[in-house]
Design an enzyme around this catalytic site. Sequence first.
Site, PDB file in Angstrom:
ATOM      1  N   ASP A 298      40.410  27.602  40.710  1.00 61.53           N
ATOM      2  CA  ASP A 298      41.645  28.331  40.952  1.00 61.53           C
ATOM      3  C   ASP A 298      41.292  29.768  41.336  1.00 61.53           C
ATOM      4  O   ASP A 298      40.130  30.103  41.530  1.00 61.53           O
ATOM      5  CB  ASP A 298      42.551  28.303  39.713  1.00 61.53           C
ATOM      6  CG  ASP A 298      42.069  29.279  38.657  1.00 61.53           C
ATOM      7  OD1 ASP A 298      40.835  29.484  38.580  1.00 61.53           O
ATOM      8  OD2 ASP A 298      42.899  29.850  37.935  1.00 61.53           O
TER       9      ASP A 298
ATOM     10  N   TYR B 227      43.608  21.512  42.978  1.00 60.37           N
ATOM     11  CA  TYR B 227      43.486  22.269  41.732  1.00 60.37           C
ATOM     12  C   TYR B 227      44.152  21.551  40.571  1.00 60.37           C
ATOM     13  O   TYR B 227      43.540  21.333  39.521  1.00 60.37           O
ATOM     14  CB  TYR B 227      44.069  23.690  41.847  1.00 60.37           C
ATOM     15  CG  TYR B 227      44.304  24.246  40.467  1.00 60.37           C
ATOM     16  CD1 TYR B 227      43.240  24.696  39.700  1.00 60.37           C
ATOM     17  CD2 TYR B 227      45.569  24.203  39.877  1.00 60.37           C
ATOM     18  CE1 TYR B 227      43.428  25.120  38.394  1.00 60.37           C
ATOM     19  CE2 TYR B 227      45.766  24.608  38.579  1.00 60.37           C
ATOM     20  CZ  TYR B 227      44.694  25.080  37.842  1.00 60.37           C
ATOM     21  OH  TYR B 227      44.878  25.468  36.549  1.00 60.37           O
TER      22      TYR B 227
ATOM     23  N   CYS C 141      38.155  39.709  33.855  1.00 63.16           N
ATOM     24  CA  CYS C 141      37.705  39.861  35.243  1.00 63.16           C
ATOM     25  C   CYS C 141      38.925  39.784  36.164  1.00 63.16           C
ATOM     26  O   CYS C 141      39.026  38.917  37.028  1.00 63.16           O
ATOM     27  CB  CYS C 141      36.691  38.770  35.587  1.00 63.16           C
ATOM     28  SG  CYS C 141      35.780  39.057  37.127  1.00 63.16           S
TER      29      CYS C 141
ATOM     30  N   CYS D   9      33.437  42.935  29.090  1.00 61.42           N
ATOM     31  CA  CYS D   9      33.134  41.622  29.659  1.00 61.42           C
ATOM     32  C   CYS D   9      31.836  41.049  29.093  1.00 61.42           C
ATOM     33  O   CYS D   9      30.810  41.732  29.083  1.00 61.42           O
ATOM     34  CB  CYS D   9      33.020  41.703  31.176  1.00 61.42           C
ATOM     35  SG  CYS D   9      32.658  40.103  31.942  1.00 61.42           S
TER      36      CYS D   9
ATOM     37  N   CYS E 196      35.199  45.566  32.844  1.00 59.17           N
ATOM     38  CA  CYS E 196      33.771  45.259  32.729  1.00 59.17           C
ATOM     39  C   CYS E 196      33.183  45.774  31.405  1.00 59.17           C
ATOM     40  O   CYS E 196      32.169  45.266  30.937  1.00 59.17           O
ATOM     41  CB  CYS E 196      33.013  45.865  33.909  1.00 59.17           C
ATOM     42  SG  CYS E 196      33.597  45.282  35.522  1.00 59.17           S
TER      43      CYS E 196
ATOM     44  N   CYS F 169      26.080  40.286  35.599  1.00 61.01           N
ATOM     45  CA  CYS F 169      27.026  40.162  36.709  1.00 61.01           C
ATOM     46  C   CYS F 169      26.452  40.765  37.988  1.00 61.01           C
ATOM     47  O   CYS F 169      26.077  41.938  38.027  1.00 61.01           O
ATOM     48  CB  CYS F 169      28.338  40.861  36.351  1.00 61.01           C
ATOM     49  SG  CYS F 169      29.553  40.888  37.699  1.00 61.01           S
TER      50      CYS F 169
ATOM     51  N   GLU G 106      50.651  22.982  34.175  1.00 62.48           N
ATOM     52  CA  GLU G 106      49.861  23.297  35.358  1.00 62.48           C
ATOM     53  C   GLU G 106      50.741  23.524  36.580  1.00 62.48           C
ATOM     54  O   GLU G 106      50.516  24.449  37.356  1.00 62.48           O
ATOM     55  CB  GLU G 106      48.839  22.197  35.636  1.00 62.48           C
ATOM     56  CG  GLU G 106      47.706  22.127  34.615  1.00 62.48           C
ATOM     57  CD  GLU G 106      46.925  23.431  34.502  1.00 62.48           C
ATOM     58  OE1 GLU G 106      46.928  24.217  35.472  1.00 62.48           O
ATOM     59  OE2 GLU G 106      46.310  23.659  33.448  1.00 62.48           O
TER      60      GLU G 106
END
Length: 294
Positions: free
Chosen positions: A136, A118, A191, A201, A198, A207, A35
């Site tokens: 995030d 985060y 995305c 997606c 898209c 959306c 991370e």
Amino acid sequence: MASLHAAVLDWYAVRARRLPWRDPSCSPWGVLLSEVMSQQTPLARVEPIWRDWMARWPTPADLARESPGEVVRAWGRLGYPRRALRLHEAATTITERHDGQVPRDQTELRALPGIGDYTAAAVAAFAYGDRSVVVDTNVRRVQARAVTGTAQASPAMTRAEVALAGHLLPDDDEAAATWNVAVMELGALVCTARSPRCDVCPVSGSCAWVLGGRPAYDGPPRRGQKWHGTDRQVRGVILQTLRELPTAVPRPDLAPTHDEAQVDRCLAGLIEDGLVEPVPGDRFALPGLTEASA
DNA sequence: AATCCGTGGAC
DNA sequence: TGTCCAAGGAT
């Protein structure tokens, strides 16, 4: 809303990348490392360095025993090398105050150097399977499009975004952890900021941004980051020189093609940050490398 | 709140 | 070629 979750989770089950820190056998320390390394850094660049670090320093105590200079050197060109220093400090704190175990509590995680909202939430979710609100840049963008209907999130994170993420989060611990990583993965692979895909997606049918005709972003612009000629560039050059050379380096050799006054200023900053150490003879080295000072 | 802090790939 | 931007944090 239930269909949104099912669509994202089904997509993730099939399309998720196999990353070493997603393996169930990965330790909390491995998750924490991944991370911090991933902050503002593409995962493809993180993976080889992460493998090196896990082989070399498999526990916080192993890293804590190392000299900061070796840690900065092993950071390589991941960028933002202060992260390496903070990781070293965090490893020391974990070893001395947490019995060598990465904390599970987000407040305790948040108290470690280099770990903000985060990363604390991400470690709680991905290392311990806890229900935490992970927000995030990917989550912010997916929410902006799929729910809010705007092309981008605003430059700075808002309370509304955190509240929305909390609202979307499943109640169950394990489901919440999977949801968090699935939304992040959707933002990273489909995305995306530049050219969202898209057409493939799983959420495009519901959306808000797609249904609204994919309107252009009309909010405040992000501040473009300068690079050429900045202190950041010169700091990078100095540190790269010190990483590559085995011994201490005289001041004129640190960044020979750059302005002397700027090099002096950057050097002072690097020393202040603990990334560089002056050694006798007006030479400079990565910190704590006694063989380099000899 | 705004700015600083690295690096490199994609376009 | 230059711009954008990537699993942010600290001050």
